[in-house]
Design a protein around this motif. Sequence first.
Motif, PDB file in Angstrom:
ATOM      1  N   LEU A   1      -6.212   7.673 -15.453  1.00 13.05           N
ATOM      2  CA  LEU A   1      -5.650   8.163 -14.195  1.00 13.05           C
ATOM      3  C   LEU A   1      -5.786   7.062 -13.158  1.00 13.05           C
ATOM      4  CD1 LEU A   1      -4.519  10.467 -12.404  1.00 13.05           C
ATOM      5  CD2 LEU A   1      -6.901  11.115 -11.961  1.00 13.05           C
ATOM      6  N   VAL A   2      -4.660   6.664 -12.576  1.00 18.09           N
ATOM      7  CA  VAL A   2      -4.641   5.593 -11.585  1.00 18.09           C
ATOM      8  C   VAL A   2      -4.074   6.158 -10.292  1.00 18.09           C
ATOM      9  CG1 VAL A   2      -3.815   3.273 -11.059  1.00 18.09           C
ATOM     10  CG2 VAL A   2      -4.276   3.915 -13.431  1.00 18.09           C
ATOM     11  N   LEU A   3      -4.758   5.881  -9.186  1.00 15.60           N
ATOM     12  CA  LEU A   3      -4.324   6.364  -7.869  1.00 15.60           C
ATOM     13  C   LEU A   3      -3.991   5.176  -6.974  1.00 15.60           C
ATOM     14  CD1 LEU A   3      -7.135   9.024  -7.273  1.00 15.60           C
ATOM     15  CD2 LEU A   3      -4.904   9.365  -8.364  1.00 15.60           C
ATOM     16  N   PHE A   4      -2.844   5.256  -6.301  1.00 12.81           N
ATOM     17  CA  PHE A   4      -2.413   4.257  -5.333  1.00 12.81           C
ATOM     18  C   PHE A   4      -2.252   4.946  -3.985  1.00 12.81           C
ATOM     19  CE2 PHE A   4      -0.579   2.881  -9.385  1.00 12.81           C
ATOM     20  CZ  PHE A   4      -1.007   1.564  -9.455  1.00 12.81           C
ATOM     21  N   GLU A   5      -2.934   4.456  -2.960  1.00 12.77           N
ATOM     22  CA  GLU A   5      -2.814   5.065  -1.634  1.00 12.77           C
ATOM     23  C   GLU A   5      -1.543   4.565  -0.964  1.00 12.77           C
ATOM     24  OE1 GLU A   5      -5.900   6.429   1.692  1.00 12.77           O
ATOM     25  OE2 GLU A   5      -5.954   4.285   1.292  1.00 12.77           O
ATOM     26  N   ALA A   6      -0.713   5.505  -0.529  1.00 13.24           N
ATOM     27  CA  ALA A   6       0.538   5.168   0.151  1.00 13.24           C
ATOM     28  C   ALA A   6       0.227   4.650   1.548  1.00 13.24           C
ATOM     29  CB  ALA A   6       1.441   6.392   0.222  1.00 13.24           C
ATOM     30  N   ALA A   7       0.951   3.637   1.954  1.00  8.40           N
ATOM     31  CA  ALA A   7       0.791   3.087   3.307  1.00  8.40           C
ATOM     32  C   ALA A   7       1.396   4.050   4.321  1.00  8.40           C
ATOM     33  CB  ALA A   7       1.475   1.726   3.395  1.00  8.40           C
ATOM     34  N   ASP A   8       0.824   4.089   5.523  1.00  6.41           N
ATOM     35  CA  ASP A   8       1.370   4.928   6.585  1.00  6.41           C
ATOM     36  C   ASP A   8       2.832   4.589   6.810  1.00  6.41           C
ATOM     37  OD1 ASP A   8      -1.015   6.250   7.025  1.00  6.41           O
ATOM     38  OD2 ASP A   8      -1.673   4.873   8.601  1.00  6.41           O
ATOM     39  N   GLY A   9       3.662   5.624   6.944  1.00  7.56           N
ATOM     40  CA  GLY A   9       5.075   5.435   7.205  1.00  7.56           C
ATOM     41  C   GLY A   9       5.911   5.119   5.974  1.00  7.56           C
ATOM     42  N   GLU A  10       5.263   4.907   4.830  1.00  9.38           N
ATOM     43  CA  GLU A  10       5.974   4.615   3.590  1.00  9.38           C
ATOM     44  C   GLU A  10       6.562   5.910   3.038  1.00  9.38           C
ATOM     45  OE1 GLU A  10       4.331   1.631   0.504  1.00  9.38           O
ATOM     46  OE2 GLU A  10       3.641   3.586  -0.183  1.00  9.38           O
ATOM     47  N   SER A  11       7.791   5.856   2.513  1.00  9.14           N
ATOM     48  CA  SER A  11       8.346   7.062   1.899  1.00  9.14           C
ATOM     49  C   SER A  11       7.434   7.442   0.728  1.00  9.14           C
ATOM     50  CB  SER A  11       9.777   6.837   1.433  1.00  9.14           C
ATOM     51  OG  SER A  11       9.811   5.898   0.384  1.00  9.14           O
ATOM     52  N   PHE A  12       7.263   8.733   0.513  1.00  8.92           N
ATOM     53  CA  PHE A  12       6.247   9.187  -0.440  1.00  8.92           C
ATOM     54  C   PHE A  12       6.873   9.924  -1.607  1.00  8.92           C
ATOM     55  CE2 PHE A  12       3.107  12.182  -2.081  1.00  8.92           C
ATOM     56  CZ  PHE A  12       2.038  11.334  -2.312  1.00  8.92           C
ATOM     57  N   GLU A  13       6.555   9.468  -2.803  1.00 10.12           N
ATOM     58  CA  GLU A  13       6.818  10.172  -4.051  1.00 10.12           C
ATOM     59  C   GLU A  13       5.495  10.205  -4.790  1.00 10.12           C
ATOM     60  OE1 GLU A  13      10.080   8.778  -6.384  1.00 10.12           O
ATOM     61  OE2 GLU A  13      11.323   8.429  -4.625  1.00 10.12           O
TER      62      GLU A  13
END
Length: 138
Positions: A46-58
Amino acid sequence: MRLQLALNVTNLDEAIDFYTKMFDTAPAKTKPGYANFAIENPPLKLVLFEAADGESFEHLNHLGVEVESAAQVTAAEARITATGIETTGVDDAVCCFAEKTETWMASPDDARWEWYVKTGDTEQMEHVAVGAACVCCG
């Protein structure tokens, strides 16, 4: 062999806490904006990537199959290509804080799949292919 599930998350600390409790396993590796779990039961990377603020999220980043050798990557790539599925070919790469041998393909609905073996650790998040470019790490 184990499956890999790579997810984008909005809050890495909350996600680490949730998945640590859910799978009764602490992350094997954490870096800024990144966490990696090697879960034994069920066998899952299981790998988690934190989305940057303002980045479109999927939520889904990519899926993968982690194997034990480069020969298994090459054999899987040959088998998959023989069925008519297009792959990136087999490349050695540095990505997601790891050195690896990998091949990538996309499902009919564009779910990205990686077939790979980790060969070492690195401090680099961004993808650098020794061979052709690929679509690693979201």
